[in-house]
Design an enzyme around this catalytic site. Structure first.
Site, PDB file in Angstrom:
ATOM      1  N   ALA A  82      39.215  51.624  38.388  1.00  0.00           N
ATOM      2  CA  ALA A  82      40.059  52.698  37.867  1.00  0.00           C
ATOM      3  C   ALA A  82      39.391  53.462  36.729  1.00  0.00           C
ATOM      4  O   ALA A  82      39.588  54.676  36.593  1.00  0.00           O
ATOM      5  CB  ALA A  82      41.395  52.123  37.394  1.00  0.00           C
ATOM      6  N   THR A  83      38.602  52.787  35.905  1.00  0.00           N
ATOM      7  CA  THR A  83      37.949  53.485  34.795  1.00  0.00           C
ATOM      8  C   THR A  83      37.025  54.580  35.315  1.00  0.00           C
ATOM      9  O   THR A  83      37.046  55.717  34.829  1.00  0.00           O
ATOM     10  CB  THR A  83      37.168  52.496  33.915  1.00  0.00           C
ATOM     11  OG1 THR A  83      38.087  51.604  33.288  1.00  0.00           O
ATOM     12  CG2 THR A  83      36.377  53.226  32.834  1.00  0.00           C
TER      13      THR A  83
ATOM     14  N   ASN B 172      50.440  49.746  31.331  1.00  0.00           N
ATOM     15  CA  ASN B 172      49.820  48.437  31.482  1.00  0.00           C
ATOM     16  C   ASN B 172      50.267  47.429  30.429  1.00  0.00           C
ATOM     17  O   ASN B 172      50.115  46.216  30.619  1.00  0.00           O
ATOM     18  CB  ASN B 172      48.294  48.568  31.435  1.00  0.00           C
ATOM     19  CG  ASN B 172      47.803  49.281  30.189  1.00  0.00           C
ATOM     20  OD1 ASN B 172      48.167  50.414  29.934  1.00  0.00           O
ATOM     21  ND2 ASN B 172      46.972  48.614  29.413  1.00  0.00           N
TER      22      ASN B 172
ATOM     23  N   GLN C 278      48.646  49.982  37.716  1.00  0.00           N
ATOM     24  CA  GLN C 278      49.710  48.973  37.617  1.00  0.00           C
ATOM     25  C   GLN C 278      50.883  49.278  38.551  1.00  0.00           C
ATOM     26  O   GLN C 278      51.755  48.422  38.732  1.00  0.00           O
ATOM     27  CB  GLN C 278      50.212  48.880  36.169  1.00  0.00           C
ATOM     28  CG  GLN C 278      49.167  48.488  35.155  1.00  0.00           C
ATOM     29  CD  GLN C 278      48.687  47.061  35.283  1.00  0.00           C
ATOM     30  OE1 GLN C 278      49.263  46.249  36.016  1.00  0.00           O
ATOM     31  NE2 GLN C 278      47.613  46.727  34.591  1.00  0.00           N
TER      32      GLN C 278
ATOM     33  N   SER D 216      42.571  50.226  40.753  1.00  0.00           N
ATOM     34  CA  SER D 216      41.565  49.153  40.809  1.00  0.00           C
ATOM     35  C   SER D 216      42.034  48.039  41.719  1.00  0.00           C
ATOM     36  O   SER D 216      43.214  47.682  41.716  1.00  0.00           O
ATOM     37  CB  SER D 216      41.319  48.558  39.415  1.00  0.00           C
ATOM     38  OG  SER D 216      40.347  49.277  38.702  1.00  0.00           O
ATOM     39  N   ALA D 217      41.104  47.443  42.444  1.00  0.00           N
ATOM     40  CA  ALA D 217      41.460  46.359  43.359  1.00  0.00           C
ATOM     41  C   ALA D 217      41.824  45.079  42.627  1.00  0.00           C
ATOM     42  O   ALA D 217      42.663  44.301  43.093  1.00  0.00           O
ATOM     43  CB  ALA D 217      40.300  46.086  44.316  1.00  0.00           C
ATOM     44  N   HIS D 218      41.219  44.840  41.463  1.00  0.00           N
ATOM     45  CA  HIS D 218      41.417  43.540  40.814  1.00  0.00           C
ATOM     46  C   HIS D 218      42.785  43.406  40.161  1.00  0.00           C
ATOM     47  O   HIS D 218      43.130  42.340  39.655  1.00  0.00           O
ATOM     48  CB  HIS D 218      40.295  43.250  39.812  1.00  0.00           C
ATOM     49  CG  HIS D 218      40.416  43.955  38.499  1.00  0.00           C
ATOM     50  ND1 HIS D 218      40.911  43.338  37.375  1.00  0.00           N
ATOM     51  CD2 HIS D 218      40.104  45.211  38.141  1.00  0.00           C
ATOM     52  CE1 HIS D 218      40.885  44.194  36.368  1.00  0.00           C
ATOM     53  NE2 HIS D 218      40.410  45.342  36.806  1.00  0.00           N
TER      54      HIS D 218
ATOM     55  N   THR E 199      25.277  53.463  47.746  1.00  0.00           N
ATOM     56  CA  THR E 199      25.539  52.674  48.943  1.00  0.00           C
ATOM     57  C   THR E 199      26.901  51.994  48.822  1.00  0.00           C
ATOM     58  O   THR E 199      27.236  51.423  47.790  1.00  0.00           O
ATOM     59  CB  THR E 199      24.446  51.603  49.128  1.00  0.00           C
ATOM     60  OG1 THR E 199      23.179  52.257  49.197  1.00  0.00           O
ATOM     61  CG2 THR E 199      24.695  50.794  50.395  1.00  0.00           C
TER      62      THR E 199
ATOM     63  N   CYS F 106      41.531  45.366  27.929  1.00  0.00           N
ATOM     64  CA  CYS F 106      40.386  46.199  27.556  1.00  0.00           C
ATOM     65  C   CYS F 106      40.285  46.378  26.049  1.00  0.00           C
ATOM     66  O   CYS F 106      39.292  46.890  25.555  1.00  0.00           O
ATOM     67  CB  CYS F 106      40.487  47.560  28.239  1.00  0.00           C
ATOM     68  SG  CYS F 106      40.445  47.454  30.035  1.00  0.00           S
TER      69      CYS F 106
END
Length: 527
Positions: free
Chosen positions: A77-78, A156, A184, A202-204, A242, A325
């Site tokens: 996301a960043t 968040n 979120q 973001s996936a995490h 890639t 963060c």
């Protein structure tokens, strides 16, 4: 006594779901999926990889209700936020103004600051009394120069939800683009992209792997973006590099799992939210973030309990004092202060967050332990006797001590004057015999079992012992921590004064104000 580590910090990062791990392993293994090659290659293995990525993109598009060519893979996301905001504003010639809020994630705030350094005008809207950025606030702040509005969908730190659909619908009528940080939001409800032009995630945060995220750029209207990462022509010429096949496949699987469980999980989250509040009710907590919130992110102010101290005294319960963060920054949360909390109250606030992989039995154990430790700290703050046995469960304590620099960390928290009202441990003399140990001024004595600190001014005696399974902390206060805190703040204020203003400084009025600020108990001292 807790015999396991309890994780209540999904808003910082989620576990990778078992199904996601399996899908990613298959993508990495040459003898299973044969999709590990470079998807830009034209040979047979490259085509296998490209097919696997296209399958993953189809899954993502179905879950998020977008087109395949609207998806741009990023590192998270960043990066997506950077690409969206800088990519749009770098190409503006006359519309050089953007809007955002002062309670955004640090990524958005830092990018906004960078844009300001480049000559872009940025307006930061402060949330209202209900922690909201309203459509009316947007209407009043836009100008003929406004090109972009960037807002977080679900905060968040507090879980506050903005009315993105209403804001986006009106912005469309004004030909102003809307970027949404949905990092979120996507883990917590089915999103609608109809009124959104750019979206980051973001996936995490979604039970997927770290290092992969999305920027969705809607096709209508077609939005021009200046690339941040240049190289080959991959990903519509916007994001070179890639593709990370296994991470993309993991992200797709994570979103697919979320999509299957939204309704059931939200019902469960509501039940867990209510039960957590019931358990913590004796602490007289306050829930931050207003009335419009997701229920699986809970920001709670606990009176007379400093969040850093609470977390330090229960290393086996993983919670947060703010954004992950910003965890190395000791300043109060900018989100909490922007929604109206004082610096003091922000420092007494914690965040609990949970989700699809959280088990109620674990949550109940963790929250009950929070209650126990917080009650201990509240008792100390009120001048009452209290003792606490801290279990380190299955932690490797030597690694924990080495990694956290635990003795210095404990001591700095326990004797920091700003934190003393929540940290003044009072024990009977028989609980720990300080006198049988050598006293040392201004330094610590270390061995495998015992560490002791004694302040030169004799305000504190602190002793820490630890073994492979347990931490024991005993401390005795030989002075008034509230007085020390007051004088410390007073000195800070005096140092900030210029000489010509010193004689106008009202000492008595300042001390009275400080006593209110640190919630000075009447039974402790009367200034």
């Amino acid at each position: 006594m807790i015999n396991k580590i309890i994780y209540l910090d999904d808003a910082a990062s989620t576990q990778v779901a078992a199904e996601v791990r399996t899908a990613m392993f298959a993508a990495l293994a040459p003898d299973i999926g044969d999709c590990w090659a470079n998807a830009s290659s034209t040979h047979i293995l490259g085509l296998y990889a490209k097919t696997a990525i296209n399958t993953a993109k189809n899954t993502i598009a179905q879950v998020l209700n977008c087109e395949l060519d609207e998806i741009i893979f990023t590192s998270g996301a960043t990066e997506s936020i950077n690409q969206a905001l800088k990519g749009v504003m770098a190409l503006q010639k006359t519309k050089i103004h953007m809007l955002t809020s002062s309670a955004e994630h640090k990524a958005t705030l830092q990018v906004s600051q960078s844009l300001m350094n480049d000559g872009i005008k940025v307006t930061f809207l402060k949330p209202d009394a209900d922690s909201q950025i309203t459509l009316n606030m947007i209407k009043q702040a836009v100008t003929p120069e406004t090109a972009l509005v960037s807002l977080i969908w679900v905060n968040n730190e507090t879980g506050t939800c903005f009315d993105i659909n209403a804001i986006g619908a009106w912005l469309k009528t004004q030909n102003i683009l809307l970027h949404v940080d949905a990092t979120q939001a996507i883990p917590r409800f089915k999103i609608n992209l109809d009124n959104i032009d750019l979206l980051s995630m973001s996936a995490h945060k979604c039970y997927g792997p770290k290092g992969i995220g999305l920027l969705i750029r809607k096709n209508f209207p077609k939005i021009n973006l200046k690339p941040l990462i240049e190289g080959g022509g991959a990903q519509l010429g916007i994001r070179a590099g890639t593709l990370a096949n296994h991470q993309i496949i993991g992200l797709a699987k994570a979103l697919e799992l979320l999509d299957q469980n939204y309704l059931a999980q939200n019902k469960l989250n509501a039940q867990i939210h209510t039960q957590i509040l019931e358990i913590l009710k004796p602490l007289n907590i306050r829930v931050n973030g207003g009335d419009t919130r997701v229920l699986s992110i809970m920001n709670l102010t606990i009176p007379n309990v400093m969040s850093e101290t609470l977390m330090l005294l229960m290393p086996q319960v993983c919670i947060s004092a703010g954004s992950a963060c910003s965890s190395e920054n000791s300043a109060p949360s900018h989100v909490l202060t922007q929604i109206g909390l004082s610096d003091f109250d922000a420092r007494t606030s914690i965040r609990l967050s949970f989700g699809h992989l959280s088990l109620w039995d674990d949550i109940q154990i963790g929250v009950s332990h929070i209650l126990k430790v917080a009650q201990h700290l509240q008792s100390l703050a009120q001048g009452k006797k209290s003792s606490l046995n801290l279990s380190a469960c299955n932690l490797n304590m030597q690694i924990f001590v080495d990694a956290m620099n635990l003795p210095e960390l404990l001591i700095s928290h326990l004797i920091n004057p700003q934190l003393l009202e929540a940290n003044s441990h009072s024990y009977d003399q028989q609980d720990f015999d300080f006198d049988k140990h050598d006293k040392h001024d201004k330094h610590d004595k270390y061995n495998d079992k015992y560490i002791e600190y004694k302040d030169a001014n004799h305000f504190f005696d602190i002793a820490l012992s630890y073994s492979a399974q347990k931490i024991n902390i005993n401390a005795r206060v030989c002075g008034c921590p509230y007085l020390i805190a007051s004088l410390s703040i007073l000195l800070s204020k005096i140092r900030e004064l210029s000489i010509d203003k010193l004689e106008l400084f009202d000492l008595k009025a300042q001390l009275k104000q400080i006593s209110v600020e640190i919630k000075l108990p009447a039974h402790k001292i009367n200034i």
